[in-house]
Motif scaffolding. Structure first.
Motif, PDB file in Angstrom:
ATOM      1  N   GLN A 145       0.831  -1.202   0.000  1.00  9.98           N
ATOM      2  CA  GLN A 145       0.000   0.000   0.000  1.00  9.98           C
ATOM      3  C   GLN A 145       0.867   1.254   0.000  1.00  9.98           C
ATOM      4  O   GLN A 145       0.546   2.250  -0.668  1.00  9.98           O
ATOM      5  N   GLY A 146       1.970   1.202   0.743  1.00  7.84           N
ATOM      6  CA  GLY A 146       2.882   2.342   0.778  1.00  7.84           C
ATOM      7  C   GLY A 146       3.529   2.598  -0.570  1.00  7.84           C
ATOM      8  O   GLY A 146       3.666   3.754  -1.002  1.00  7.84           O
ATOM      9  N   VAL A 147       3.938   1.517  -1.256  1.00  2.00           N
ATOM     10  CA  VAL A 147       4.516   1.667  -2.594  1.00  2.00           C
ATOM     11  C   VAL A 147       3.481   2.268  -3.543  1.00  2.00           C
ATOM     12  O   VAL A 147       3.798   3.151  -4.349  1.00  2.00           O
ATOM     13  N   ALA A 148       2.235   1.816  -3.451  1.00  2.00           N
ATOM     14  CA  ALA A 148       1.171   2.377  -4.284  1.00  2.00           C
ATOM     15  C   ALA A 148       0.974   3.863  -3.991  1.00  2.00           C
ATOM     16  O   ALA A 148       0.730   4.658  -4.904  1.00  2.00           O
ATOM     17  N   HIS A 149       1.097   4.217  -2.708  1.00  2.00           N
ATOM     18  CA  HIS A 149       0.925   5.619  -2.322  1.00  2.00           C
ATOM     19  C   HIS A 149       2.009   6.503  -2.948  1.00  2.00           C
ATOM     20  O   HIS A 149       1.700   7.555  -3.521  1.00  2.00           O
ATOM     21  N   PHE A 150       3.256   6.071  -2.859  1.00  2.00           N
ATOM     22  CA  PHE A 150       4.356   6.896  -3.358  1.00  2.00           C
ATOM     23  C   PHE A 150       4.436   6.903  -4.882  1.00  2.00           C
ATOM     24  O   PHE A 150       4.923   7.873  -5.472  1.00  2.00           O
ATOM     25  N   THR A 151       3.976   5.834  -5.526  1.00  2.00           N
ATOM     26  CA  THR A 151       4.002   5.787  -6.987  1.00  2.00           C
ATOM     27  C   THR A 151       2.668   6.209  -7.595  1.00  2.00           C
ATOM     28  O   THR A 151       2.491   6.130  -8.810  1.00  2.00           O
ATOM     29  N   LYS A 152       1.743   6.637  -6.710  1.00  2.00           N
ATOM     30  CA  LYS A 152       0.434   7.160  -7.140  1.00  2.00           C
ATOM     31  C   LYS A 152      -0.352   6.146  -7.988  1.00  2.00           C
ATOM     32  O   LYS A 152      -0.958   6.491  -9.002  1.00  2.00           O
ATOM     33  N   GLN A 153      -0.327   4.903  -7.555  1.00  2.00           N
ATOM     34  CA  GLN A 153      -1.107   3.859  -8.227  1.00  2.00           C
ATOM     35  C   GLN A 153      -2.419   3.660  -7.455  1.00  2.00           C
ATOM     36  O   GLN A 153      -2.412   3.550  -6.237  1.00  2.00           O
TER      37      GLN A 153
END
Length: 510
Positions: free
Chosen positions: A137-145
């Motif tokens: 979820q954090g990776v999605a947040h930072f990559t705006k996915q």
């Protein structure tokens, strides 16, 4: 019909994301495992040493009281760290639940180490799954996915977390497909397997190549398979008992204890002190007692006593609501059931002693297969954790029998039932929002061979894209659906679960 050729680039992107999530989850969960191991060793020293030096037992009680306050404070701030975390992950992927990733990540990490490391009969795997999913979820947040791409990262993180917890990448991938998504979508399994393998590499570098539950064993010959049937029936019946108790224990806590729910860990953290002093090998998730069952030579009566202690205190530990899972405790209970029945067979002279460990291995698989209703995951998980392929026939047979018995007793998948309980508490339905879900068309399903206009789409759903043999198709009312198609559907978050269930019924086998 419009065809887009960007599918391969999208796949490469998701695989790279899977590698990133796997590396992060592998590092965090490995540190989580390391913290639990060292804290539990220290607490075990205090409990056992307290029998001779009262100051040590006093120190253990003092530390546990501090854990009650710290973990209770975390739970009050962020209730989504409660329990194993697997129902929360399932709810998040269904769109029924959402939470801030960083707030859950660090509290689950610290709270899980404190609760499990104290010696409570809890497993690390559920928290590891939630830790991995929050990192996704954090990776999605930072990559705006967002939308489906975000879901993929969360599910791949869940697979990576379980893989790092148990060093079982194949079973971890299958767990996500079988337990969470209930289908074998290419989009999900490719990125989940990528992250699980990457995470396993990190954990293997830290903890070594030896399987988590490695034990010397000989597969049970076919002439003894009547015992597999007996074992499977016992596991199914006791698995249903486990479900009935675990789904009610939280309610019993509320009725018996007149303290705030987030401080209910006071009861198990006080009771663990004498248990840790007199039964130190039973502490924690149960891997220690599993590994010592084959060589310790316990009698049938002692094995029954160990099962009773583990069963009761596992319920007390989990019912308190502290961060901790039931995955490994279930395997431990299954191993004890298998050991008990194997002990009866060996002591009566009906089965050779060399096959005793087979009963333990089959017991673990069958009990988990019954309670979770995920037999494929159970078979592969135990295979990877024990480190041998020679028991596959016994594992498959006992898992199928235990699954069937629990089904006859009207048992439901335990994590799904826990999610339903969680949703009743949260009542988290949002108006005016949509989320993208994905479902596969199975051969023989209602959708197979029909056009889009012939499908009774549930109100609040909209088909936006079809993926067929790697080609993206923008559908119209005349587009023919075929088995193997992957459908991307926007659904309203109001009653999303009910809509998803209807869509799954239309696309699954009749």
């Amino acid at each position: 019909m419009q065809v887009h050729g960007s599918y391969k680039m999208t796949q490469i992107k998701t695989i790279l994301n899977g590698i990133l999530v796997g590396m992060l989850a592998g590092g965090v969960v490995s540190l989580f495992r390391w913290g639990i191991q060292h804290m539990m060793a220290f607490m075990q020293f205090l409990y056992v040493g307290g029998l001779k030096q009262p100051l040590l037992i006093a120190a253990g009680i003092g530390i546990n009281l501090m854990i009650v306050l710290i973990v209770g404070f975390f739970l009050r701030q962020q209730p989504d760290i409660k329990g194993s975390g697997i129902p929360q992950v399932e709810g998040q992927l269904l769109g029924e639940i959402d939470y801030p990733w960083w707030s859950v990540l660090w509290r689950k990490f610290v709270g899980g180490i404190l609760a499990i490391g104290s010696g409570l009969y809890l497993g690390r795997e559920g928290p590891s799954i939630q830790l991995g999913s929050t990192l996704g979820q954090g990776v999605a947040h930072f990559t705006k996915q967002v939308g489906f791409d975000r879901q993929v990262l969360i599910s791949s993180g869940a697979a990576a977390g379980l893989s790092a917890a148990f060093n079982a990448p194949i079973a971890s991938t299958l767990f996500v497909l079988e337990e969470i998504y209930h289908n074998f979508s290419t989009n999900i399994w490719v990125v989940s397997l990528t992250s699980a393998i990457t995470s396993d590499m990190v954990a293997t570098y830290v903890f070594g190549l030896k399987p988590v539950l490695y034990m010397k064993s000989n597969p049970l010959p076919l002439r003894y398979f009547v015992w597999v049937i007996i074992l499977g029936i016992a596991l199914g019946v006791l698995g249903r008992l486990y479900q009935l108790v675990i789904l009610r224990v939280g309610r019993w806590y509320q009725q018996l204890l007149r303290i705030p729910w987030y401080f209910q860990s006071l009861l198990p953290l006080i009771l663990i002190v004498p248990l840790g002093a007199y039964f130190p090998r039973l502490l924690g998730g149960g891997s220690s007692i599993i590994l010592h069952l084959t060589g310790a030579g316990y009698s049938t009566l002692v094995l029954c006593l160990f099962f009773l202690i583990r069963f009761v205190f596992s319920m007390i530990s989990y019912g308190s609501g502290v961060p901790g899972g039931i995955f490994l405790p279930i395997l431990c209970l299954g191993g004890l059931i298998g050991a008990t029945i194997g002990s009866v067979a060996v002591e009566a002279g009906w089965v050779s002693q060399v096959y005793f460990s087979s009963f333990i291995i089959m017991g673990m698989a069958g009990y988990f297969a019954a309670i979770s209703k995920a037999p494929f995951t159970a078979i592969l998980l135990i295979t990877e954790m024990v480190g041998t392929l020679t028991h596959l026939l016994g594992l498959a047979t006992v898992s199928l029998i235990a699954y069937g018995v629990l089904d006859l007793l009207n048992g439901q998948p335990v994590y799904y039932s826990m999610l339903q309980q969680l949703l009743k508490v949260k009542q988290q339905y949002h108006l005016g929002k949509t989320v993208q879900i994905m479902t596969s068309v199975f051969a023989g399903s209602f959708m197979d061979g029909k056009t889009v206009s012939q499908i009774p789409w549930p109100q609040g759903s909209l088909l936006t894209k079809i993926l067929r043999n790697g080609i993206e198709i923008v559908p119209s009312g005349h587009t023919l659906l075929r088995w193997g198609d992957t459908l991307y559907i926007n659904v309203s978050t109001k009653n999303q679960h009910a809509i998803t269930v209807k869509l799954t019924g239309l696309s699954s086998e009749s």
